[in-house]
Motif scaffolding. Structure first.
Motif, short mmCIF file in Angstrom:
data_model
loop_
_atom_site.label_atom_id
_atom_site.label_comp_id
_atom_site.label_asym_id
_atom_site.label_seq_id
_atom_site.Cartn_x
_atom_site.Cartn_y
_atom_site.Cartn_z
N THR B 63 0.85 -1.19 0.00
CA THR B 63 0.00 0.00 0.00
C THR B 63 0.88 1.24 0.00
O THR B 63 1.72 1.40 0.89
CB THR B 63 -0.90 0.02 1.24
N GLY B 68 -2.55 5.67 -0.37
CA GLY B 68 -3.21 4.39 -0.12
C GLY B 68 -3.54 3.55 -1.33
O GLY B 68 -4.36 2.64 -1.24
N TRP B 69 -2.93 3.80 -2.47
CA TRP B 69 -3.14 2.87 -3.59
C TRP B 69 -2.51 1.53 -3.25
O TRP B 69 -1.45 1.47 -2.62
CB TRP B 69 -2.47 3.41 -4.87
N ASN B 70 -3.15 0.46 -3.69
CA ASN B 70 -2.56 -0.87 -3.52
C ASN B 70 -1.95 -1.31 -4.85
O ASN B 70 -2.58 -1.22 -5.89
CB ASN B 70 -3.62 -1.87 -3.07
N ASP B 82 -8.44 1.23 -8.99
CA ASP B 82 -7.39 2.11 -9.47
C ASP B 82 -6.71 1.48 -10.68
O ASP B 82 -6.65 0.27 -10.81
CB ASP B 82 -6.36 2.36 -8.37
#
Lengths: 818, 102
Positions: B63, B68-70, B82
């Protein structure tokens, strides 16, 4: 060729929202368990029935409301029979037979046959041009009728009827709504709100005939329906008659197969019918005597049924409280629970006919049991949450009717009417998301929950202050499909079905001391959690079992691992602690030296009365810490879900108005709380007199000196949600300030949920509860205070321990030669 | 392909990472999962360039610490909804030592 292992066969009758949702839930928890076959009577894949109204109104197309494309069925190896109606369930041989002769054997059968519109038993109800309103075919027929004909009559002034009427009107028809009740939506609204709604709809051009009983439908020369005649002799022209007088569960198939039915297929709390191999969900079901017609309860049922079909055997469906939203663009209407009131209930009313706002809250035994809102429904979800949580509203009663944001929500106060907002209006100020983007995502992606909207649009995913508004937009877009879970039942994250409350309880009662133990005990679905649950669990472990549970740095956000704040360019900021905002020439000299030595590009005074050194490379952190430590300074924890600062005014030490030694008190509090981790960050302030220069009114704990002692305030917040701290009690000595505020913070540490600020926690549990534990219970307070002191004894400076104990090399990059 | 010895496996904490600095081309983040699998990605989130090496590692994902993009460790792809992808590097572990293909 070798045959694969034979899997048990699951057959679903009914390719609609409840049935397919159950399959989706099942695939999520046990993907390869069954060979799945689905029968659907309609020739379409699963679509979002709730959005047929926008399709009718011309706001959306059929293609946009499809939830599961044919590819989805294929990808999951599901055999799909569309356009085939199951006509027989052979329970002896465990097979179902469709109208075209197709047979499928089952080991488990799921019935989700839904409902059909109730057609009034009057002469002419089978004429061409008379339809119910249920599916794509009906919608197409209405659209076609609107193209060719003029007069439409909708029988039934309920949600569906009004949405149909609105859609037909928008398509250019002259529409009259006939309703037998004394006002519209009498099952969702009281009389006042019903009348206000009627007025708004009349302004849109709809006509209403109330308390009218239809006698017959008259056939015209073309053979098509031509008029509606009432019992009082009146007759009006009608080229299209839409029956929206209620729905009837479809349970004939089940009943003919000998499954026990009583106004629906009777199921128990696991959604099992009287035949243990057969489950049923959705509108065809009678659960504890209730058949639900809104989609939210059906989704709850789907979850339970899926769990039992997967043989996990966890979860019971115990019924739903439902709320209502009308999906007519431009009309804000919300109702929930027991909105009529009656014996033993009290009502709080706000009625502004000129402004078009009406609110009614029904209260019983200090709890909200129902409500109706018209014109301003922004607080609908908040009221509904209070209702579901059964929270005691005694302490907020006097301002309850004015809604959640009476006090603040900076930046959003003016935008409370979700349905009235323009599509271009910005909803989420952090991520620049407009209402139009949110509505589009909800419709096109088939989103049903706030979490899904957050993921897809990023709205409300940063600071979260617009979450209420986003929920409101969600509610007005999907209507009755929207239901928030009770807060103590909301799952921590997608890794589990357990709530924060469940996790905290399990850790305490089962004495769990590691994340692995928590994952095992609560059957986590992922091997090592995710970025949401891991930090929460780590905090719960170390706060419940201090000095016993071992802190796991890899479960902490980078700031708490690096003891500094990551910045957008990947550098860090370093803030040394200045106790109570006090410093010395020697400390300032050391800070200046460090800033020069490490080429710190920005030096800033913070809002918490200390100095921030920004733009430091990670590999320089251990070095700068060493220099600051050498000058006697320690970490300011400016980066943690932890004690941040204790802000002070100059107090009686210098100020001519001061009544107490504010700086001294502040330093004592900050030393007491050093290295205290909490569900979220914690800020305190001490003012030496009621002029309150330290701004104690917006701190988690605010202390205000008065001539006779100190006043303590709790739950204030100056950030996302500007919240004025509430008065807790008055104390007379410095020792009491420490004991009361220490006990308050320990209670928050033990019972707050991760990422809940004190103001959110207080809103959830109520000030009365906290007073009971801190002010009225002397022994309990002393015990909490002792626990805090014990947890924080021997607290070490994390900078010093990081430099000494942890391998510093993790801060140092590995250099790769060219 | 040229395999370069980077560090010992134990120099990377489980569910953690290390940064490899290159003379040019940007940093590389090397991740270690709970089952001791090792992955290497460009240390730059496809969203706004955040240092993925500083993120929380869970399962086969990391992450990003900024927003907080995975990002999937196995394919370098952002986890839906995303959209974005991150450069990958071949990496292997032999006898407790980590090698990177450069």
């Amino acid at each position: 060729m070798s045959k694969p292992l034979v899997k048990p066969r699951l057959v679903l009758i009914g390719n609609g929202m409840a049935g397919v949702r159950t399959i989706e839930e099942l695939l999520k928890i046990k993907p390869d368990h069954y060979d799945i076959t689905i029968f659907g009577a309609e020739p379409h894949p699963n679509y979002n029935r709730i959005l047929l109204s926008p399709v009718l109104a011309g706001e959306m197309t059929i293609q946009e409301i499809v939830l599961n494309e044919l590819d989805w069925y294929k990808a999951h190896g599901i055999t799909l029979h569309t356009g085939k109606q199951v006509v027989k369930i052979d329970r002896v041989n465990r097979k179902v037979i469709a109208d075209d002769g197709t047979e499928e054997y089952y080991d488990r059968l799921l019935i989700a046959t839904g409902s059909t519109p109730f057609m009034l038993p009057i002469p002419g109800n089978d004429l061409p041009g008379v339809i119910g309103y249920r599916d794509i075919k009906d919608t197409d027929e209405m659209i076609e009728a609107a193209r060719l004909h003029k007069h439409a009559v909708v029988i039934g002034g309920g949600l569906l009827g009004l949405e149909a009427a609105n859609g037909l009107k928008l398509r250019g028809m002259d529409v009259t709504v006939v309703h037998i009740g004394p006002w519209l939506l009498e099952r969702q609204l009281d009389e006042v709100a019903g009348k206000m709604l009627q007025k708004s709809l009349e302004d849109k051009g709809l006509k209403f005939l109330l308390q009218k009983q239809t006698e017959m439908l008259v056939q015209g020369e073309s053979g098509r329906v031509a008029a509606v005649r009432f019992k009082d002799g009146m007759q009006i022209p009608a080229d299209l008659v839409v029956m929206a007088a209620g729905i009837r569960p479809n349970y004939a198939l089940a009943e003919q197969s000998g499954i026990y039915c009583n106004r629906g297929i009777v199921v128990n709390d696991t959604m099992q019918t009287y035949d243990p191999k057969i489950y049923a969900v959705g509108e065809c079901v009678s659960h504890r005597g209730i058949a639900y017609g809104l989609v939210a309860p059906l989704f709850e049922q789907a979850k339970v049924a899926a769990n039992h079909l997967a043989n996990y055997g966890i979860g019971r469906y115990t019924g739903s409280v439902t709320s209502t939203k009308l999906k007519v663009t431009g009309i804000d209407l919300f109702s929930a629970g027991d909105y009529m009131g009656g014996e033993g209930t009290e009502e709080i009313l706000l009625n502004d006919p000129h402004g078009g706002v009406y609110k009614k809250l029904v209260i019983k035994d200090n709890k909200l049991v129902g409500g109706v809102m018209y014109g301003d429904t922004a607080d609908g979800p908040w009221y509904f949450q209070l209702l579901k949580d059964g929270r005691d509203i005694h302490d907020i009663r006097d301002s309850l009717i004015f809604g959640q944001s009476l006090v603040g929500d900076v930046g959003h106060a003016g935008n409370s009417k979700a349905a009235m907002m323009a599509d271009s209006a910005e909803v989420c100020g952090c991520n620049g998301v407009t209402k139009g983007t949110i509505v589009k995502a909800i419709k096109e992606q088939g989103l049903f929950t706030l979490d899904e909207v957050k993921k897809h649009t990023k709205a409300a995913s940063s600071c979260g202050s617009c979450a209420g508004l986003v929920e409101q937009i969600l509610a007005s877009t999907i209507g009755g499909a929207y239901t928030p879970a009770a807060s103590d039942k909301k799952p921590v994250c997608a890794c589990t079905d357990h709530s924060h409350k469940d996790v905290r309880t399990a850790i305490r009662e089962r004495h769990l001391t590691s994340k692995e133990a928590v994952f095992a005990a609560l059957e986590w679905k992922t091997p090592n959690g995710c970025e949401k649950c891991r930090p929460a669990i780590n905090y719960y472990l170390i706060s419940t079992w201090p000095h016993e549970a071992k802190d796991d740095p890899q479960s902490r956000f980078i700031n708490e691992r690096a003891h500094a704040n990551i910045q957008k360019d990947g550098t860090y900021s370093v803030v040394p602690r200045m106790w109570g905002g006090l410093t010395t020439p020697a400390e300032l000299r050391a800070i200046a030296d460090a800033a020069e030595k490490y080429n710190v590009p920005t030096v800033k005074v913070t809002g918490g009365q200390r100095i921030d050194l920004l733009g430091i490379r990670k590999e320089d952190l251990p070095g700068i810490w060493a220099d600051l430590n050498a000058a006697g300074m320690v970490s300011g924890h400016a980066y943690g879900k932890s004690i941040r600062t204790v802000k002070t005014c100059v107090g009686k030490e210098h100020c001519r108005f001061g009544t107490q030694l504010a700086m001294d008190m502040g330093v004592k509090l900050e030393k007491m709380l050093f290295d205290m981790y909490a569900p979220h960050k914690v800020k305190l302030a001490v003012s030496g007199c009621p002029r309150n220069c330290a701004e104690a009114g917006i701190k988690d704990v605010g202390v205000i000196g008065v001539d006779s002692g100190y006043e303590l305030y709790v739950g204030g917040n100056g950030g996302i949600k500007t919240e004025v701290a509430q008065f807790l009690c008055k104390v007379t000595s410095d020792e009491d300030v420490m004991e009361y505020s220490g006990a308050f913070l320990e209670l928050y540490r033990q019972e707050g949920w991760y990422l809940e600020r004190t103001c959110h926690w207080l809103e959830r549990v109520g000030l009365d509860y906290v007073k009971g534990r801190i002010v009225e219970d002397d022994e309990g307070r002393k015990a909490l205070y002792a626990q805090l002191r014990a947890a924080l004894k021997d607290a070490k400076d994390p900078w010093a321990s990081s430099r000494e104990a942890q391998p510093v090399k993790q801060f140092i990059p590995i250099k790769l030669e060219a | 392909m040229d395999w370069k010895l980077i560090c010992k496996l134990d120099d990377i904490p489980p569910l953690g990472s290390r940064v490899v600095q290159r003379v040019s081309g940007g940093d590389i983040a090397i991740f270690r999962t709970s089952d001791d699998a090792v992955f290497a990605l460009h240390d730059k989130c496809p969203h706004k360039g955040g240092p993925l090496s500083q993120g929380i590692v869970h399962g086969r994902k990391v992450t990003c610490p900024l927003h907080g993009w995975n990002i999937g460790l196995e394919d370098g792809q952002a986890v839906a909804p995303d959209v974005g992808s991150c450069g990958q590097f071949a990496v292997k572990v032999e006898a407790g030592e980590v090698f990177l293909a450069v």
